[in-house]
Motif scaffolding. Structure first.
Motif, PDB file in Angstrom:
ATOM      1  N   SER A  93       0.830  -1.202   0.000  1.00 21.67           N
ATOM      2  CA  SER A  93       0.000   0.000   0.000  1.00 21.67           C
ATOM      3  C   SER A  93       0.871   1.262   0.000  1.00 21.67           C
ATOM      4  CB  SER A  93      -0.964  -0.051   1.188  1.00 21.67           C
ATOM      5  OG  SER A  93      -1.999   0.899   1.048  1.00 21.67           O
TER       6      SER A  93
ATOM      7  N   GLY B 100      -0.913  -4.724  -2.570  1.00 23.59           N
ATOM      8  CA  GLY B 100      -2.021  -3.867  -2.185  1.00 23.59           C
ATOM      9  C   GLY B 100      -2.080  -2.572  -2.962  1.00 23.59           C
TER      10      GLY B 100
ATOM     11  N   CYS C 192      -2.089  -8.726  -4.954  1.00 22.77           N
ATOM     12  CA  CYS C 192      -3.194  -7.983  -4.363  1.00 22.77           C
ATOM     13  C   CYS C 192      -4.309  -8.934  -3.963  1.00 22.77           C
ATOM     14  CB  CYS C 192      -3.715  -6.959  -5.377  1.00 22.77           C
ATOM     15  SG  CYS C 192      -4.738  -5.657  -4.666  1.00 22.77           S
TER      16      CYS C 192
ATOM     17  N   ASP D  52      -9.707  -6.621  -3.000  1.00 20.83           N
ATOM     18  CA  ASP D  52      -9.068  -5.346  -2.682  1.00 20.83           C
ATOM     19  C   ASP D  52      -9.133  -4.422  -3.889  1.00 20.83           C
ATOM     20  OD1 ASP D  52      -7.504  -3.224  -1.967  1.00 20.83           O
ATOM     21  OD2 ASP D  52      -5.666  -4.379  -1.618  1.00 20.83           O
TER      22      ASP D  52
ATOM     23  N   HIS E  83      -8.233  -5.311   1.269  1.00 22.01           N
ATOM     24  CA  HIS E  83      -7.020  -4.533   1.505  1.00 22.01           C
ATOM     25  C   HIS E  83      -6.494  -4.769   2.919  1.00 22.01           C
ATOM     26  CE1 HIS E  83      -4.193  -1.430   0.367  1.00 22.01           C
ATOM     27  NE2 HIS E  83      -4.396  -0.813   1.524  1.00 22.01           N
TER      28      HIS E  83
END
Length: 251
Positions: free
Chosen positions: A105, A128, A203, A207, A232
């Motif tokens: 992320s 992510g 991922c 998400d 996520h």
């Protein structure tokens, strides 16, 4: 090899960053996500241990304003791309020359921008993260800034409720986090052509927080996409995430 080793190193501007290591072997620099820590993203659910067992050294900083690292409240401690500057400072301090780089992320966004700024890992892992998430940071940042600003007002059912709950769990320093959010910059899609090393985009199946991960893999010169279970928030708890990382780095 079996114990996490921790130390403090200097990031950009002398900010103390906690750095945690597990394993012996080829170094992999792992950057965690927003409001999280090395413990939550990489250690708690076994991903670092899987890397160590596969012959790697997992090097896991707590990002500035996160975990055990310093969280300064001075605005000048958060210039543009300060996390990229921290990553470069750690690579120099540790003496990394031949290494791999991974991020989840916010860590993935930082990894992309670090490569564009000159870091040259052998392989790159973006977890992510989707294509739209790199270019659309302003919207994501505004959501989290709003959650910080309304922290004491947020009730169950509010779109920011889960962000608030996670900040509470992680004991996030909201003053420092707000400053940090404003230091992160967008990455234009056309810039991805400059990321030429083999790159894994991994991922959660559910998400969509940062847009399309398959589209991100397609936009990279040498990208490949792997889907793992989860949203996520939950994908980092799944063993498949660490297994996908190990498989990519060992093939």
């Amino acid at each position: 090899m079996n114990e996490v080793r921790s130390e403090f190193l200097e990031g950009w501007g002398g900010t103390r960053l906690a750095v945690h290591r597990l394993g012996e072997g080829r170094p992999v620099l792992l950057l965690h996500g927003l409001f999280s820590s090395a413990e939550v993203n990489w250690i708690k659910f076994g991903h670092a241990r899987r890397l160590a067992e596969a012959g790697f050294e997992a090097i896991m900083p707590d990002l500035r304003a996160h975990g055990q690292s310093d969280a300064p409240h001075e605005p000048d401690a958060y210039p543009e791309d300060v996390l990229v500057r921290d990553a470069a400072a750690l690579v120099e301090a540790i003496g990394l020359s031949d290494f791999d780089l991974a991020g989840f992320s916010l860590g993935a966004r930082t990894a992309v921008r670090a490569v564009l700024a000159g870091l040259a890992p052998r392989r790159l892992i973006l977890a992510g993260m989707g294509l739209e998430g790199l270019a659309g940071w302003a919207r994501r940042s505004a959501f989290f800034v709003d959650a910080i600003d309304r922290f004491d007002e947020i009730k169950r059912g509010d779109p920011a409720y889960f962000a608030q709950a996670f900040m509470k769990t992680q004991k996030v320093d909201r003053v420092a986090a707000r400053l940090l959010l404003q230091s992160v910059d967008d990455t234009a899609s056309e810039a991805l052509a400059r990321i030429t090393m083999p790159t894994l985009v991994v991922c959660g199946a559910d998400d969509q927080d940062n847009g399309s991960a398959p589209a991100l893999a397609e936009a990279l010169p040498d990208g490949r996409y792997v889907e793992v279970p989860g949203t996520h928030m939950s994908s980092v708890t799944q063993r498949e995430l660490g297994e996908a990382m190990v498989a990519f780095l060992t093939t």
